[in-house]
Design a protein around this motif. Structure first.
Motif, PDB file in Angstrom:
ATOM      1  N   LYS A  38     176.076  35.801 -30.962  1.00 17.48           N
ATOM      2  CA  LYS A  38     176.615  34.790 -30.090  1.00 17.48           C
ATOM      3  C   LYS A  38     176.430  33.471 -30.807  1.00 17.48           C
ATOM      4  N   SER A  39     177.461  33.093 -31.600  1.00 14.02           N
ATOM      5  CA  SER A  39     177.604  31.944 -32.278  1.00 14.02           C
ATOM      6  C   SER A  39     178.123  30.896 -31.610  1.00 14.02           C
ATOM      7  N   GLY A  40     177.736  30.051 -30.578  1.00 16.57           N
ATOM      8  CA  GLY A  40     178.239  28.917 -29.890  1.00 16.57           C
ATOM      9  C   GLY A  40     178.868  29.648 -28.744  1.00 16.57           C
ATOM     10  N   GLN A  41     180.384  29.581 -28.739  1.00  9.62           N
ATOM     11  CA  GLN A  41     180.922  30.134 -27.457  1.00  9.62           C
ATOM     12  C   GLN A  41     181.437  31.479 -28.009  1.00  9.62           C
ATOM     13  N   ILE A  42     181.206  31.953 -29.244  1.00 11.62           N
ATOM     14  CA  ILE A  42     182.091  33.181 -29.917  1.00 11.62           C
ATOM     15  C   ILE A  42     181.078  34.234 -29.601  1.00 11.62           C
ATOM     16  N   TYR A  43     181.480  35.292 -28.983  1.00  9.77           N
ATOM     17  CA  TYR A  43     180.679  36.459 -28.881  1.00  9.77           C
ATOM     18  C   TYR A  43     181.237  37.521 -29.660  1.00  9.77           C
ATOM     19  N   ARG A  44     180.249  38.260 -30.389  1.00  8.02           N
ATOM     20  CA  ARG A  44     180.772  39.575 -31.176  1.00  8.02           C
ATOM     21  C   ARG A  44     179.728  40.630 -30.662  1.00  8.02           C
ATOM     22  N   LEU A  45     180.459  41.661 -30.006  1.00 11.26           N
ATOM     23  CA  LEU A  45     179.624  42.884 -29.514  1.00 11.26           C
ATOM     24  C   LEU A  45     179.618  43.749 -30.373  1.00 11.26           C
ATOM     25  N   LYS A  46     178.575  44.267 -31.124  1.00 12.38           N
ATOM     26  CA  LYS A  46     178.576  45.254 -32.220  1.00 12.38           C
ATOM     27  C   LYS A  46     177.862  46.583 -31.775  1.00 12.38           C
ATOM     28  N   LEU A  47     178.313  47.745 -32.169  1.00 11.86           N
ATOM     29  CA  LEU A  47     177.821  48.940 -32.159  1.00 11.86           C
ATOM     30  C   LEU A  47     178.181  50.258 -33.157  1.00 11.86           C
ATOM     31  N   SER A  48     177.387  51.160 -33.371  1.00 13.57           N
ATOM     32  CA  SER A  48     177.781  52.062 -34.187  1.00 13.57           C
ATOM     33  C   SER A  48     178.099  53.420 -33.272  1.00 13.57           C
ATOM     34  N   THR A  49     179.148  53.858 -33.363  1.00 14.90           N
ATOM     35  CA  THR A  49     179.825  54.785 -32.445  1.00 14.90           C
ATOM     36  C   THR A  49     180.727  56.166 -33.213  1.00 14.90           C
ATOM     37  N   GLN A  50     180.603  57.355 -32.857  1.00 16.87           N
ATOM     38  CA  GLN A  50     181.224  58.402 -33.331  1.00 16.87           C
ATOM     39  C   GLN A  50     182.605  58.254 -32.781  1.00 16.87           C
ATOM     40  N   ASN A  51     182.988  57.371 -31.937  1.00 19.27           N
ATOM     41  CA  ASN A  51     184.384  57.279 -31.134  1.00 19.27           C
ATOM     42  C   ASN A  51     185.147  56.400 -32.191  1.00 19.27           C
ATOM     43  N   SER A  52     185.622  57.046 -33.291  1.00 25.73           N
ATOM     44  CA  SER A  52     186.377  56.533 -34.266  1.00 25.73           C
ATOM     45  C   SER A  52     188.098  56.827 -34.021  1.00 25.73           C
ATOM     46  N   ARG A  70     190.253  56.365 -36.131  1.00 31.12           N
ATOM     47  CA  ARG A  70     190.991  56.471 -37.355  1.00 31.12           C
ATOM     48  C   ARG A  70     190.600  57.993 -37.820  1.00 31.12           C
ATOM     49  N   PHE A  71     189.206  58.275 -37.685  1.00 28.34           N
ATOM     50  CA  PHE A  71     188.632  59.390 -38.189  1.00 28.34           C
ATOM     51  C   PHE A  71     188.622  60.504 -37.135  1.00 28.34           C
ATOM     52  N   ASN A  72     189.411  60.198 -35.861  1.00 26.98           N
ATOM     53  CA  ASN A  72     189.128  61.086 -34.777  1.00 26.98           C
ATOM     54  C   ASN A  72     187.960  61.754 -34.553  1.00 26.98           C
ATOM     55  N   LYS A  73     186.911  60.773 -34.383  1.00 22.25           N
ATOM     56  CA  LYS A  73     185.400  61.315 -33.946  1.00 22.25           C
ATOM     57  C   LYS A  73     184.742  61.992 -35.061  1.00 22.25           C
ATOM     58  N   ALA A  74     185.197  62.046 -36.305  1.00 18.57           N
ATOM     59  CA  ALA A  74     184.842  62.887 -37.301  1.00 18.57           C
ATOM     60  C   ALA A  74     183.670  62.122 -38.132  1.00 18.57           C
ATOM     61  N   LEU A  75     183.728  60.797 -38.212  1.00 20.80           N
ATOM     62  CA  LEU A  75     182.757  59.937 -38.833  1.00 20.80           C
ATOM     63  C   LEU A  75     182.377  58.833 -37.934  1.00 20.80           C
ATOM     64  N   PRO A  76     181.176  58.204 -38.306  1.00 25.55           N
ATOM     65  CA  PRO A  76     180.637  57.332 -37.552  1.00 25.55           C
ATOM     66  C   PRO A  76     181.299  55.897 -38.050  1.00 25.55           C
ATOM     67  N   GLU A 130     184.997  49.771 -38.611  1.00 22.99           N
ATOM     68  CA  GLU A 130     184.627  49.840 -40.073  1.00 22.99           C
ATOM     69  C   GLU A 130     183.807  51.301 -40.444  1.00 22.99           C
ATOM     70  N   ASN A 131     184.019  51.548 -41.818  1.00 28.03           N
ATOM     71  CA  ASN A 131     183.084  52.864 -42.119  1.00 28.03           C
ATOM     72  C   ASN A 131     182.915  52.400 -43.581  1.00 28.03           C
ATOM     73  N   ASN A 132     181.449  52.341 -43.710  1.00 22.96           N
ATOM     74  CA  ASN A 132     181.192  51.674 -45.266  1.00 22.96           C
ATOM     75  C   ASN A 132     181.281  52.789 -46.275  1.00 22.96           C
ATOM     76  N   ASP A 133     181.038  54.069 -45.811  1.00 19.33           N
ATOM     77  CA  ASP A 133     181.121  55.318 -46.856  1.00 19.33           C
ATOM     78  C   ASP A 133     182.507  55.358 -47.403  1.00 19.33           C
ATOM     79  N   THR A 134     183.393  55.057 -46.473  1.00 14.22           N
ATOM     80  CA  THR A 134     185.074  55.230 -47.212  1.00 14.22           C
ATOM     81  C   THR A 134     185.666  53.825 -47.287  1.00 14.22           C
ATOM     82  N   ALA A 135     184.868  52.891 -47.081  1.00 13.28           N
ATOM     83  CA  ALA A 135     185.587  51.656 -47.409  1.00 13.28           C
ATOM     84  C   ALA A 135     186.632  51.475 -46.479  1.00 13.28           C
ATOM     85  N   PHE A 136     186.706  51.668 -45.307  1.00 12.06           N
ATOM     86  CA  PHE A 136     187.711  51.624 -44.305  1.00 12.06           C
ATOM     87  C   PHE A 136     187.395  50.484 -43.189  1.00 12.06           C
TER      88      PHE A 136
END
Length: 173
Positions: free
Chosen positions: A71-85, A87-93, A111-117
């Motif tokens: 929460k930076s001022g009035q800007i909210y960024r909700l972040k989480l790691s999930t299997q619900n991709s 792009r990768f059809n739930k194959a990669l987190p 985003e997926n850091n392993d594939t730079a996606f």
């Protein structure tokens, strides 16, 4: 006896015609306004249902306690790691971030850091507010509770506030 209408009769007829025309116009105008309002309301309901399904899928497939709120001022960024991709059809987190961009779209960034996606998907236009509250077992708070199983996402679209309940029913730790 003269044939024709007097000036007074013509003025009375014009006044009556104007009143009838004004009444017909106001009826059509109110019908058009009701139609526009119902179209906007049904669009918001469809957007709310779609966003509810997407966010609940993200929460159900969330990995561990990866939920955070930046929460930076009035800007909210909700972040989480999930299997619900998407792009990768739930194959990669993936790491998912929800936020409002500069053109007032609610965005889901995946985003997926392993594939730079990285993929940004504009979900809803005309969003002026985005916030989240988390249920800690007794009440909803703005602070992220590590064990939060429920949260409310509040989105304001075209000056209409929509609250989206998100429930994490599965623990993927």
């Amino acid at each position: 006896m003269k044939k024709g209408f007097t000036l007074l009769e013509l003025l009375i007829a014009a006044a009556i015609s104007s009143i009838v025309a004004l009444g017909v116009f106001s009826i059509f105008s109110s019908i058009a306004n009701m139609r526009d309002s119902s179209i906007t309301q049904s669009r918001n309901i469809i957007l709310q249902e779609s966003l509810t399904r997407l966010m609940n899928r993200d929460a159900r497939m969330m990995i561990g306690n990866s939920l955070s709120l930046d929460k930076s001022g009035q800007i909210y960024r909700l972040k989480l790691s999930t299997q619900n991709s998407m792009r990768f059809n739930k194959a990669l987190p993936v790491d998912v971030t929800y936020y409002i961009d500069d053109e007032n779209y609610l965005v889901r960034k995946e985003e997926n850091n392993d594939t730079a996606f990285s993929m940004e998907m504009r979900i809803i236009p005309n969003v002026t507010e985005f916030s989240a509250t988390f249920y800690d077992g007794t009440e909803y708070k703005e602070d992220v509770a590590a064990n939060a199983k429920m949260m409310n996402i509040t989105v304001k679209i075209n000056e209409q506030q929509i609250v989206i309940p998100v429930v994490r029913t599965m623990d993927n730790t």
